[in-house]
Scaffold this active site. Structure first.
Site, PDB file in Angstrom:
ATOM      1  N   ALA A  13      -5.780   1.190  -4.124  1.00  0.00           N
ATOM      2  CA  ALA A  13      -4.901   1.657  -5.191  1.00  0.00           C
ATOM      3  C   ALA A  13      -3.468   1.942  -4.778  1.00  0.00           C
ATOM      4  O   ALA A  13      -2.548   1.810  -5.595  1.00  0.00           O
ATOM      5  CB  ALA A  13      -5.495   2.927  -5.807  1.00  0.00           C
ATOM      6  N   ALA A  14      -3.242   2.387  -3.550  1.00  0.00           N
ATOM      7  CA  ALA A  14      -1.892   2.802  -3.160  1.00  0.00           C
ATOM      8  C   ALA A  14      -0.932   1.608  -3.196  1.00  0.00           C
ATOM      9  O   ALA A  14      -1.357   0.476  -2.904  1.00  0.00           O
ATOM     10  CB  ALA A  14      -1.928   3.425  -1.772  1.00  0.00           C
ATOM     11  N   GLY A  24       0.046   2.976  -6.108  1.00  0.00           N
ATOM     12  CA  GLY A  24      -0.398   3.641  -7.315  1.00  0.00           C
ATOM     13  C   GLY A  24       0.135   3.165  -8.639  1.00  0.00           C
ATOM     14  O   GLY A  24      -0.137   3.792  -9.662  1.00  0.00           O
ATOM     15  N   GLY A  25       0.863   2.065  -8.688  1.00  0.00           N
ATOM     16  CA  GLY A  25       1.378   1.603  -9.971  1.00  0.00           C
ATOM     17  C   GLY A  25       0.287   1.341 -10.987  1.00  0.00           C
ATOM     18  O   GLY A  25       0.379   1.750 -12.144  1.00  0.00           O
ATOM     19  N   ASP A  63      -8.274   4.328  -1.737  1.00  0.00           N
ATOM     20  CA  ASP A  63      -7.559   3.524  -0.759  1.00  0.00           C
ATOM     21  C   ASP A  63      -7.960   4.009   0.626  1.00  0.00           C
ATOM     22  O   ASP A  63      -8.235   5.201   0.824  1.00  0.00           O
ATOM     23  CB  ASP A  63      -6.044   3.641  -0.948  1.00  0.00           C
ATOM     24  CG  ASP A  63      -5.298   2.478  -0.302  1.00  0.00           C
ATOM     25  OD1 ASP A  63      -4.898   1.559  -1.039  1.00  0.00           O
ATOM     26  OD2 ASP A  63      -5.139   2.487   0.934  1.00  0.00           O
ATOM     27  N   ASP A  85      -7.127  -4.832  -6.872  1.00  0.00           N
ATOM     28  CA  ASP A  85      -5.921  -5.532  -6.417  1.00  0.00           C
ATOM     29  C   ASP A  85      -6.119  -5.684  -4.916  1.00  0.00           C
ATOM     30  O   ASP A  85      -5.686  -4.854  -4.127  1.00  0.00           O
ATOM     31  CB  ASP A  85      -4.678  -4.712  -6.752  1.00  0.00           C
ATOM     32  CG  ASP A  85      -3.395  -5.462  -6.424  1.00  0.00           C
ATOM     33  OD1 ASP A  85      -3.483  -6.623  -5.967  1.00  0.00           O
ATOM     34  OD2 ASP A  85      -2.305  -4.897  -6.607  1.00  0.00           O
ATOM     35  N   CYS A 138      -1.805 -10.584  -5.093  1.00  0.00           N
ATOM     36  CA  CYS A 138      -0.395 -10.995  -5.149  1.00  0.00           C
ATOM     37  C   CYS A 138      -0.198 -12.128  -4.146  1.00  0.00           C
ATOM     38  O   CYS A 138       0.583 -12.023  -3.199  1.00  0.00           O
ATOM     39  CB  CYS A 138       0.538  -9.828  -4.866  1.00  0.00           C
ATOM     40  SG  CYS A 138       0.281  -9.005  -3.282  1.00  0.00           S
TER      41      CYS A 138
END
Length: 430
Positions: free
Chosen positions: A247-248, A250-251, A267, A309, A362
């Site tokens: 998660a970090a 954190g967006g 995380d 992610d 990404c």
């Protein structure tokens, strides 16, 4: 290039040499040791003023953006090709990028790098730089990508994508903000002097002083590329339990919390979670934070929505972090793909029947996106793609025929382009 060439001993440099020395160490860390630019700068820039640290970052980052073109100039001006790890090559890159891209006067660009090198190589650097300046050397309008990267991306996405990637590298990318309250999109776009490409989004020109902008201190928004905001957007609003893995900073956690989900953020990196805690405190959003290894941890009960992610090569953020073009070699891509497969296999067990799982990377590498999804679905009869609808995406971004999303630098070209992402929304059928 041997480590002894960059000794960590007290230096008594002429004025202006210290940030160039830091940039040299950053380039060495990225190109020779495969380190990321930001951590390398944190070490190399110790003791520098904020202005000198910023200059070191600008020199190193711009040199990485233009590395093949800089090397072409150097090779064209030397009788015998300098080895890739030669200190003279590194120093010439730093001098040339200042003179040709950063607007540094030629005499200052060379004078501040000569103290970084001794003996015969100093004469070589001075001679090559002088010859190139006298010949009015220039860099091409569009930077060249490393040959291996260009070939890989052309095979996966076509030549037009490679050209778009070059264009994306040529200028600093815009700054995207995600708003905590999507209903206030128009008012924040007007107040910040930006444009909005989707509800809850504002885009600003590159170079804005983030902390000084209206709304930052009170947590009305956070910085997040538009493409990076799509995975959480595709889970929509909810009142159930959501789990954000990896998660970090954190967006996406903040997006889920703002959308009403009871959110847990996990995380493995405690230091990165500190930033997430700061962001939650600034925005006033609530989430449970867990510092743990997702391959060993498990939630107390299945969740309604899960977002992964996943760790990846990060080649999709090349325009912001050009160092990835040199660190993300095929071996690293294979290594991160194996980790992604393990995370997917484990986390798939944590979703309730009927619940949804969003997988995102990404990355512009099919092995971390399309191939990863195909392998997962081939082994899981209880999961199916939950197709993304066109009306769930900003104008100019469309789902593919199979219902997944692939963002590319070809998209939204007139509005400032996008980072590269692969996103798949899945539903657990039983």
């Amino acid at each position: 290039m041997p480590q002894r060439r960059f000794p960590h001993r007290p230096q008594f440099d002429p004025v202006g040499t210290a940030p160039r020395r830091a940039a040299l160490r950053v380039l060495d860390a990225v190109l020779r040791r495969g380190q990321a630019l930001e951590p390398a700068l944190a070490r190399a820039g110790e003791g520098l003023s904020p202005a000198d640290r910023g200059l070191a970052h600008a020199i190193a980052a711009e040199a990485l953006r233009r590395l093949p073109d800089l090397d072409a100039l150097i090779d064209g001006a030397t009788r015998q090709r300098l080895p890739d790890d030669a200190k003279a090559r590194f120093v010439l890159r730093i001098a040339l990028i200042q003179a040709l891209r950063l607007g540094t006067p030629h005499h200052a660009a060379i004078a501040t790098v000569l103290p970084l090198i001794d003996g015969g190589p100093r004469k070589l650097v001075h001679g090559v730089f002088g010859a190139l300046m006298r010949s009015d050397a220039t860099l091409p309008e569009l930077p060249a990508l490393p040959g291996s990267v260009a070939g890989r991306w052309a095979a996966a996405h076509g030549d037009a994508m490679v050209e778009a990637a070059q264009a994306a590298m040529a200028a600093p990318p815009p700054i995207d903000l995600t708003l905590a309250d999507a209903a206030a999109t128009d008012s924040w776009a007007e107040r910040l002097g930006g444009t909005n490409l989707a509800p809850g989004h504002v885009r600003l020109p590159a170079g804005a002083d983030i902390a000084a902008l209206p709304g930052f201190a009170e947590g009305a928004w956070w910085v997040q590329d538009l493409a990076a905001s799509l995975p959480a957007r595709l889970l929509g609003r909810g009142t159930g339990d959501a789990l954000d893995l990896c998660a970090a900073p954190g967006g996406k956690t903040m997006q889920l919390a703002a959308a009403g989900w009871r959110t847990t953020a996990l995380d493995i990196a405690e230091n990165r979670l500190a930033r997430l805690r700061d962001n939650l405190a600034r925005t006033g959003l609530d989430a449970m934070i867990v510092a743990a290894d997702a391959l060993k941890w498990a939630p107390p009960a299945p969740v309604d929505a899960l977002l992964i992610d996943a760790p990846c090569s990060a080649t999709g953020i090349f325009r912001r972090h050009p160092d990835v073009l040199y660190r993300a070699h095929p071996g690293l891509i294979a290594e991160t793909a194996a980790l992604q497969a393990a995370l997917l296999a484990r986390a798939a067990e944590w979703v309730k029947p009927g619940g949804r799982l969003v997988y995102a990377v990404c990355s512009l590498e099919p092995g971390e996106g399309e191939a990863q999804l195909a392998t997962f679905l081939a082994g899981r009869g209880d999961y199916a793609i939950d197709p993304v609808r066109p009306d769930e995406l900003p104008a100019g971004i469309a789902p593919r025929e199979d219902g997944t999303v692939r963002t590319l630098p070809t998209m939204l070209a007139e509005a400032g382009r996008l980072d590269g992402f692969f996103i798949a929304r899945l539903r657990r059928t039983r």
